[in-house]
Design a protein around this motif. Sequence first.
Motif, PDB file in Angstrom:
ATOM      1  N   UNK A  49       1.168  -0.814   0.092  1.00 58.55           N
ATOM      2  CA  UNK A  49       0.418  -0.134   0.428  1.00 58.55           C
ATOM      3  C   UNK A  49       1.104   1.149  -0.185  1.00 58.55           C
ATOM      4  N   UNK A  50       0.282   2.700  -0.565  1.00 60.95           N
ATOM      5  CA  UNK A  50       1.415   3.540  -1.049  1.00 60.95           C
ATOM      6  C   UNK A  50       0.319   4.798  -0.848  1.00 60.95           C
ATOM      7  N   UNK A  51       0.636   5.527   0.083  1.00 62.30           N
ATOM      8  CA  UNK A  51       0.278   6.715   0.351  1.00 62.30           C
ATOM      9  C   UNK A  51       0.897   7.863   0.120  1.00 62.30           C
ATOM     10  N   UNK A  52       0.035   8.720  -1.072  1.00 63.54           N
ATOM     11  CA  UNK A  52       0.834   9.950  -1.387  1.00 63.54           C
ATOM     12  C   UNK A  52      -0.285  11.399  -0.829  1.00 63.54           C
ATOM     13  N   UNK A  53       0.621  12.008  -0.487  1.00 64.25           N
ATOM     14  CA  UNK A  53      -0.848  13.468  -0.691  1.00 64.25           C
ATOM     15  C   UNK A  53      -1.137  13.904  -1.751  1.00 64.25           C
ATOM     16  N   UNK A  54      -1.710  13.367  -2.734  1.00 62.45           N
ATOM     17  CA  UNK A  54      -2.308  13.739  -3.942  1.00 62.45           C
ATOM     18  C   UNK A  54      -3.465  13.024  -5.008  1.00 62.45           C
ATOM     19  N   UNK A  55      -4.121  13.511  -5.471  1.00 65.59           N
ATOM     20  CA  UNK A  55      -4.648  12.311  -5.964  1.00 65.59           C
ATOM     21  C   UNK A  55      -4.209  11.609  -6.719  1.00 65.59           C
ATOM     22  N   UNK A  56      -4.424   9.953  -6.403  1.00 64.42           N
ATOM     23  CA  UNK A  56      -3.300   8.907  -7.270  1.00 64.42           C
ATOM     24  C   UNK A  56      -3.777   9.306  -8.754  1.00 64.42           C
ATOM     25  N   UNK A  57      -4.764   9.537  -9.539  1.00 62.90           N
ATOM     26  CA  UNK A  57      -5.060  10.225 -10.547  1.00 62.90           C
ATOM     27  C   UNK A  57      -3.292  10.281 -10.996  1.00 62.90           C
ATOM     28  N   UNK A  58      -2.753  11.206 -10.339  1.00 63.93           N
ATOM     29  CA  UNK A  58      -2.346  12.441 -11.143  1.00 63.93           C
ATOM     30  C   UNK A  58      -1.124  11.719 -11.663  1.00 63.93           C
ATOM     31  N   UNK A  59      -0.867  10.572 -10.882  1.00 67.21           N
ATOM     32  CA  UNK A  59       0.650   9.745 -10.654  1.00 67.21           C
ATOM     33  C   UNK A  59       0.251   8.640 -12.393  1.00 67.21           C
ATOM     34  N   UNK A  60      -0.760   8.002 -11.874  1.00 63.40           N
ATOM     35  CA  UNK A  60      -1.348   6.736 -12.762  1.00 63.40           C
ATOM     36  C   UNK A  60      -1.374   7.750 -14.136  1.00 63.40           C
ATOM     37  N   UNK A  61      -1.685   8.612 -14.730  1.00 58.50           N
ATOM     38  CA  UNK A  61      -1.980   8.878 -15.737  1.00 58.50           C
ATOM     39  C   UNK A  61      -0.292   9.193 -16.463  1.00 58.50           C
ATOM     40  N   UNK A  74     -14.254   9.115  -5.425  1.00 60.03           N
ATOM     41  CA  UNK A  74     -14.236   9.806  -4.245  1.00 60.03           C
ATOM     42  C   UNK A  74     -13.921  10.047  -2.950  1.00 60.03           C
ATOM     43  N   UNK A  75     -12.761   9.076  -3.219  1.00 61.61           N
ATOM     44  CA  UNK A  75     -11.746   8.419  -1.753  1.00 61.61           C
ATOM     45  C   UNK A  75     -11.125   8.817  -2.188  1.00 61.61           C
ATOM     46  N   UNK A  76     -10.289   9.092  -3.372  1.00 60.64           N
ATOM     47  CA  UNK A  76      -9.413   9.035  -3.892  1.00 60.64           C
ATOM     48  C   UNK A  76      -8.167   7.607  -3.940  1.00 60.64           C
ATOM     49  N   UNK A  77      -8.535   6.782  -4.461  1.00 57.49           N
ATOM     50  CA  UNK A  77      -8.041   5.976  -3.784  1.00 57.49           C
ATOM     51  C   UNK A  77      -7.797   4.825  -5.286  1.00 57.49           C
ATOM     52  N   UNK A  78      -6.782   3.701  -5.430  1.00 58.42           N
ATOM     53  CA  UNK A  78      -6.443   3.346  -6.952  1.00 58.42           C
ATOM     54  C   UNK A  78      -6.514   2.160  -6.176  1.00 58.42           C
ATOM     55  N   UNK A  79      -6.506   0.992  -7.380  1.00 56.14           N
ATOM     56  CA  UNK A  79      -5.405  -0.265  -7.412  1.00 56.14           C
ATOM     57  C   UNK A  79      -5.162  -0.301  -8.759  1.00 56.14           C
ATOM     58  N   UNK A  80      -3.190  -0.212  -8.669  1.00 59.55           N
ATOM     59  CA  UNK A  80      -3.192  -0.426 -10.106  1.00 59.55           C
ATOM     60  C   UNK A  80      -2.274  -2.013 -10.525  1.00 59.55           C
ATOM     61  N   UNK A  81      -2.238  -2.437 -11.539  1.00 61.89           N
ATOM     62  CA  UNK A  81      -1.544  -3.756 -12.002  1.00 61.89           C
ATOM     63  C   UNK A  81      -0.700  -2.944 -12.484  1.00 61.89           C
ATOM     64  N   UNK A  82       0.451  -3.019 -12.521  1.00 61.13           N
ATOM     65  CA  UNK A  82       1.754  -3.117 -13.363  1.00 61.13           C
ATOM     66  C   UNK A  82       2.087  -4.337 -14.571  1.00 61.13           C
ATOM     67  N   UNK A  83       2.792  -3.725 -15.595  1.00 60.19           N
ATOM     68  CA  UNK A  83       3.080  -4.513 -16.504  1.00 60.19           C
ATOM     69  C   UNK A  83       3.662  -5.851 -16.479  1.00 60.19           C
ATOM     70  N   UNK A  84       4.914  -5.883 -15.217  1.00 60.90           N
ATOM     71  CA  UNK A  84       5.247  -6.983 -14.784  1.00 60.90           C
ATOM     72  C   UNK A  84       4.073  -7.875 -13.773  1.00 60.90           C
TER      73      UNK A  84
END
Length: 395
Positions: A49-61, A74-84
């Motif tokens: 689990x990684x926490x950031x002090x910004x909206x995760x979509x900014x990083x995801x994009x 709404x909750x500014x949460x995300x679950x990401x599956x990377x290529x590896x």
Amino acid sequence: MNIMNNFDKDDIYIVNLIKEECIRQNVKVYIVGGAVRDAILHRKVNDIDICIECDPINIIKKIKEIKKYIYYKEFKTSNIIFNNNVTIDLIHCRKEGYEYSGALPKVTPSNLYDDLYRRDFTINAMAYDIIDDKLIDLYDGMKDIKAKRIRKVHRNSYNEDPTRIFRAIRYSARYEFDIYDKNEISTCIREGIIKNISDDRVIREILLLCMESKWKESVVCCNQFNIMQIEVDLLEKDNILCDYLKINTRILNLFFASKQNEFREMLINNSILEKELRNSLKRYRNMTNEIQTILSQCVDNFDIYKLLKKFSLYELILISFFDVYKYKIMNYLSNLKEITLDVDGKYLMDLGIEQGKNIGNVMNYLLELKLNTGIRNEKEYLNKNSGEILNAVKH
Ligand code: ATP
């Protein structure tokens, strides 16, 4: 302290991707919760689990190596599956508030300090600053790891979320740590706070306990806290049909060992356990006495077969916890269950046996014969003895 030494190389690669993007955007980024705890304990790190002090979509994009992701605006949460195939939960630090005991938390985006404060135990409330390579340990999580204890982070913690009682028990069994807040937990239980959460939430926690390799220790601990009333001697009871590595077998064992109707009803009536398992528990609950009476009267294979073929494997496991019946059940499963007739209705009609009830009766008679005497070739037997069989069926 660099906790990343305990991560595998694919994880490190992904954490670094996120770190680089956060540096570019001037955002603080932290690994939090279980991954920090398990890395410090030199155990395998599962979920990161990684926490950031910004909206995760900014990083995801901005990160190209993402296979897919789920983002909750709404909750500014995300679950990401990377290529590896590494999976990461990337979430905005949050604050949580509870309106009443057992309520679901009201979540608002916030900073790391609120995010660590909202957590259950000090050992789960440490953060690792990825950019500065620094452990942030505001609540003495490290000290508690060394002292081998599970300790709440903030006042009123168990009362606001009673599932933390189960979580304390789970971590205590898993890491062989003491529960520091034992007395407070006992008081909370006496006051009935577990009733403040739904049965589904309780069963979900019990399922999680049962998924641990030290599940039995957790159940014993629940007993000591008076959360469950389990006959401890019946836990992991020897039963040839039981593979205790299977979670559903553990649940069946709990059901059998429980002395508490209320708890058994909870295991039957919830939407967490598999439907087939719940149906089996229910049928078994409705028929326990009847099954036992009939099974004790069954003497030959045919009777045993007729009775037991109605039951699922789960029900058979439950019945075979009774030592007196286990041989009958084994006999059924290893010798009788798969036996079928080589003849069918058409074959009997071709032999001149009247259509209708007679056919069924003859089939039953043949099956009884096959199960009880072990004849192998009922076709041959039928051809030689059809007169006798029809006579027997008639009477
Ligand atoms: P596990 O190895 O059991 O999965 P984990 O620490 O990853 O351990 P999760 O249930 O995935 O456990 O929760 C992640 C983190 O979220 C925890 O480490 C804890 O800090 C926090 N957390 C989870 N549930 C609660 C809760 N009910 N109350 C407070 N904090 C919680």
